[in-house]
Motif scaffolding. Structure first.
Motif, short mmCIF file in Angstrom:
data_model
loop_
_atom_site.label_atom_id
_atom_site.label_comp_id
_atom_site.label_asym_id
_atom_site.label_seq_id
_atom_site.Cartn_x
_atom_site.Cartn_y
_atom_site.Cartn_z
N GLY A 1 47.89 -4.49 22.22
CA GLY A 1 47.02 -5.66 22.18
C GLY A 1 46.14 -5.74 20.95
N GLN A 2 46.50 -5.01 19.89
CA GLN A 2 45.71 -5.07 18.67
C GLN A 2 45.95 -6.35 17.89
OE1 GLN A 2 45.38 -1.41 16.27
NE2 GLN A 2 46.64 -0.39 17.81
N GLY B 1 42.88 -22.96 11.53
CA GLY B 1 41.92 -22.02 10.97
C GLY B 1 41.76 -20.73 11.75
N LYS B 2 42.80 -20.30 12.47
CA LYS B 2 42.67 -19.15 13.37
C LYS B 2 43.40 -17.90 12.90
CE LYS B 2 40.32 -21.42 16.51
NZ LYS B 2 38.90 -21.10 16.75
N PHE B 3 44.26 -17.98 11.90
CA PHE B 3 45.16 -16.87 11.63
C PHE B 3 44.70 -15.99 10.47
CE2 PHE B 3 47.55 -19.82 14.13
CZ PHE B 3 48.27 -18.99 14.98
N ASP B 4 44.80 -14.67 10.71
CA ASP B 4 44.45 -13.68 9.69
C ASP B 4 45.60 -13.47 8.71
OD1 ASP B 4 41.83 -12.67 10.85
OD2 ASP B 4 43.17 -12.31 12.54
N ILE C 1 51.44 -6.32 9.83
CA ILE C 1 50.49 -5.61 10.69
C ILE C 1 49.44 -4.89 9.85
CG2 ILE C 1 50.27 -3.68 12.30
CD1 ILE C 1 52.94 -4.52 13.50
N ALA C 2 49.86 -4.25 8.76
CA ALA C 2 48.91 -3.55 7.90
C ALA C 2 47.85 -4.51 7.36
CB ALA C 2 49.66 -2.89 6.74
N ALA C 3 48.28 -5.71 6.97
CA ALA C 3 47.34 -6.70 6.46
C ALA C 3 46.43 -7.22 7.57
CB ALA C 3 48.10 -7.86 5.82
N LYS D 1 43.41 -5.05 8.72
CA LYS D 1 42.29 -4.97 7.79
C LYS D 1 41.29 -6.10 8.02
CE LYS D 1 44.89 -2.64 4.12
NZ LYS D 1 45.42 -2.74 2.74
N SER D 2 41.66 -7.05 8.85
CA SER D 2 40.78 -8.19 9.12
C SER D 2 39.73 -7.80 10.15
CB SER D 2 41.60 -9.37 9.63
OG SER D 2 42.22 -9.05 10.87
N GLU D 3 38.69 -8.59 10.22
CA GLU D 3 37.63 -8.36 11.20
C GLU D 3 38.04 -8.94 12.55
OE1 GLU D 3 34.04 -9.97 9.73
OE2 GLU D 3 33.93 -8.67 7.96
N GLY D 4 37.60 -8.28 13.59
CA GLY D 4 37.86 -8.80 14.93
C GLY D 4 39.20 -8.40 15.47
N ARG D 5 39.26 -8.25 16.78
CA ARG D 5 40.49 -7.92 17.48
C ARG D 5 40.60 -8.80 18.73
NH1 ARG D 5 41.22 -6.07 13.42
NH2 ARG D 5 41.85 -4.01 12.73
N PRO D 6 41.79 -9.21 19.07
CA PRO D 6 43.04 -8.91 18.34
C PRO D 6 43.17 -9.75 17.07
CG PRO D 6 43.49 -10.38 20.18
CD PRO D 6 42.04 -10.02 20.29
N ALA D 7 43.81 -9.17 16.06
CA ALA D 7 44.13 -9.92 14.85
C ALA D 7 45.21 -10.93 15.19
CB ALA D 7 44.61 -8.96 13.76
#
Length: 216
Positions: free
Chosen positions: A98-99, A136-139, A64-66, A69-75
């Motif tokens: 829903g983050q 190509g969708k996962f943070d 979750i911490a990682a 830090k990514s752009e866009g929500r939900p991660a």
């Protein structure tokens, strides 16, 4: 003599025991589908060895911490062959608010009944057999390949590359003996965190990451 005479016949006791076993299995599946069963037992034939609760929570916390830090929500977080983490993600406030969203890539269909909206059937032996809409969708991806074998890690790494964004953060739990492969395949380093299992494993188990972790 008829052909049927050559076929071994089960005794009445054996047939009764078989019938009882099948009934018990059917009941377990029904309870699993209804949500009455919380815990899914390990299937050693699938090389399943569940983390202890503390390990699960630490992996989830770092994931979750990682992700945040990514752009866009939900991660978006993907769990590859690490099905028991899903329950612990569901317990977090970040998930409830829903983050983040979660997708489980897993071979064991029991988890498909338990988590039907987040389950994707996955066989590491067919690493490219993935839904096109998820490529190509996962943070963040957390992976725990089922076998300590080069072939298994190589194919799992191929799936991870297909599923992850360009800057995907990857957490890998596997045997320490796979360190060289983890480094060469995904530029991963060994972290200080040592995953533990409910049933102690004889193999030295380690956690690797391709980024600087923040919680361990």
């Amino acid at each position: 003599m008829s052909d049927d005479d050559d076929i071994p016949q089960l005794s009445a006791e054996t047939l009764a025991a078989l019938s009882m076993f099948q009934a018990e299995q059917q009941q377990k599946y029904e309870e699993l589908k209804s949500g009455k069963i919380e815990k899914i037992d390990e299937d050693w034939q699938l090389s399943q060895f569940w983390y202890d609760d503390d390990t699960s929570r630490k992996l989830v916390r770092e994931g979750i911490a990682a992700a945040l830090k990514s752009e866009g929500r939900p991660a978006r977080i993907g769990c590859v062959s690490s099905p028991t983490l899903v329950k612990f993600f569901h317990e977090t406030e970040e998930y409830k608010e829903g983050q983040l969203t979660l997708t489980l890539f897993e071979f064991d269909s029991r988890f498909g009944m338990k988590f039907p909206t987040e389950f994707v059937l996955y066989d590491y032996k067919q690493p490219t057999q993935l839904p096109a809409e998820l490529l190509g969708k996962f943070d963040v991806i957390i992976a725990d390949p089922p076998f300590l074998a080069a072939e298994c890690l190589i194919k799992t790494a191929h799936s991870i590359r297909l599923l992850g964004k360009e800057n995907v953060k990857v957490i890998l739990c596997t045997g320490a003996i796979m360190e060289d492969y983890a480094s060469r395949l995904m530029a991963m380093h060994r972290t200080s965190f040592e995953p533990k299992h409910t049933n102690n494993l004889a193999n030295d188990f380690s956690c690797f990451a391709n980024y600087q972790t923040s919680t361990f």
